[in-house]
Design a protein around this motif. Structure first.
Motif, PDB file in Angstrom:
ATOM      1  N   LYS A  42       0.835  -1.200   0.000  1.00  0.00           N
ATOM      2  CA  LYS A  42       0.000   0.000   0.000  1.00  0.00           C
ATOM      3  C   LYS A  42       0.873   1.254   0.000  1.00  0.00           C
ATOM      4  N   GLY A  43       0.648   2.113  -0.967  1.00  0.00           N
ATOM      5  CA  GLY A  43       1.376   3.366  -1.059  1.00  0.00           C
ATOM      6  C   GLY A  43       2.680   3.288  -1.831  1.00  0.00           C
ATOM      7  N   ILE A  44       3.032   2.102  -2.320  1.00  0.00           N
ATOM      8  CA  ILE A  44       4.265   1.943  -3.102  1.00  0.00           C
ATOM      9  C   ILE A  44       3.892   1.847  -4.573  1.00  0.00           C
ATOM     10  N   ASP A  45       4.508   2.664  -5.392  1.00  0.00           N
ATOM     11  CA  ASP A  45       4.264   2.656  -6.829  1.00  0.00           C
ATOM     12  C   ASP A  45       4.532   1.255  -7.384  1.00  0.00           C
ATOM     13  N   PRO A  46       3.576   0.652  -8.084  1.00  0.00           N
ATOM     14  CA  PRO A  46       3.775  -0.692  -8.629  1.00  0.00           C
ATOM     15  C   PRO A  46       4.962  -0.778  -9.600  1.00  0.00           C
ATOM     16  N   GLU A  47       5.352   0.352 -10.146  1.00  0.00           N
ATOM     17  CA  GLU A  47       6.493   0.364 -11.070  1.00  0.00           C
ATOM     18  C   GLU A  47       7.825   0.567 -10.348  1.00  0.00           C
ATOM     19  N   ALA A  48       7.801   0.799  -9.050  1.00  0.00           N
ATOM     20  CA  ALA A  48       9.034   1.043  -8.291  1.00  0.00           C
ATOM     21  C   ALA A  48       9.915  -0.201  -8.310  1.00  0.00           C
ATOM     22  N   GLU A  54       8.979   2.014   1.635  1.00  0.00           N
ATOM     23  CA  GLU A  54       8.191   1.711   2.819  1.00  0.00           C
ATOM     24  C   GLU A  54       6.721   1.913   2.500  1.00  0.00           C
ATOM     25  N   SER A  55       5.891   1.006   2.970  1.00  0.00           N
ATOM     26  CA  SER A  55       4.454   1.110   2.739  1.00  0.00           C
ATOM     27  C   SER A  55       3.885   2.312   3.475  1.00  0.00           C
ATOM     28  N   ASP A  56       2.661   2.661   3.117  1.00  0.00           N
ATOM     29  CA  ASP A  56       1.937   3.644   3.913  1.00  0.00           C
ATOM     30  C   ASP A  56       1.796   3.085   5.327  1.00  0.00           C
ATOM     31  N   PRO A  57       1.751   3.945   6.329  1.00  0.00           N
ATOM     32  CA  PRO A  57       1.563   3.461   7.701  1.00  0.00           C
ATOM     33  C   PRO A  57       0.144   2.932   7.909  1.00  0.00           C
ATOM     34  N   HIS A  58       0.058   1.842   8.643  1.00  0.00           N
ATOM     35  CA  HIS A  58      -1.225   1.259   9.013  1.00  0.00           C
ATOM     36  C   HIS A  58      -1.441   1.569  10.495  1.00  0.00           C
TER      37      HIS A  58
END
Length: 149
Positions: A42-48, A54-58
């Motif tokens: 979550k929050g990481i560009d799929p093309e990265a 680091e993911s978005d904070p949960h």
């Protein structure tokens, strides 16, 4: 992730193992691994490309954060890791309620206990939780308990 669709993980359902190089794996049921793998992206560009994302904070009370805590507890109570929590990044978790698992989380269908290695790498990507699961320590009150990958 809605609570109605998120499976509840118990420490008994987590198998803690090491691979043939001594690295730690938390093997969880596939129905837990899939949504956790999605949360980790979550929050990481799929093309990265690369590893330093680091993911978005949960939030602390979210399903990913609660699930990661269960995994941390299972790892800490396992004979594989109990003697050396600092090796797996969990000494802070035991002492301060936060830390980072320096190991892998994978679904059961993606792990071969006989060979102690990944199973069918090309077809089990949805069962691999990317990154290192982390819980923010209580020393940062505004973020305490937040989970990232």
């Amino acid at each position: 992730m809605a609570a109605a669709t998120s499976p509840i993980l118990t420490a008994d359902a987590v198998t803690v193992a090491t691979d043939h190089m001594g690295r730690l794996y938390a093997v969880v049921p596939d129905d837990v691994a899939r949504p956790l793998a999605i949360a980790a992206r979550k929050g990481i560009d799929p093309e990265a490309r690369g590893i330093f994302f680091e993911s978005d904070p949960h939030p602390a009370d979210s399903w990913p954060a609660l699930t990661v805590r269960v995994i941390f507890e299972a790892v800490l109570s396992s004979p594989v890791a109990a003697q050396h929590p600092d090796t797996w990044g969990l000494r802070q978790y035991r002492e301060h309620g936060g830390g980072t698992l320096l190991g892998f989380i994978v679904g059961e269908s993606g792990w071969d206990p006989r060979t102690r290695w990944w199973r069918d790498w090309d077809h089990t990507g949805d069962l691999r939780v990317r990154g290192c699961a982390s819980i923010v320590t209580a020393s940062r009150p505004a973020l305490a308990g937040t989970c990232t990958f």
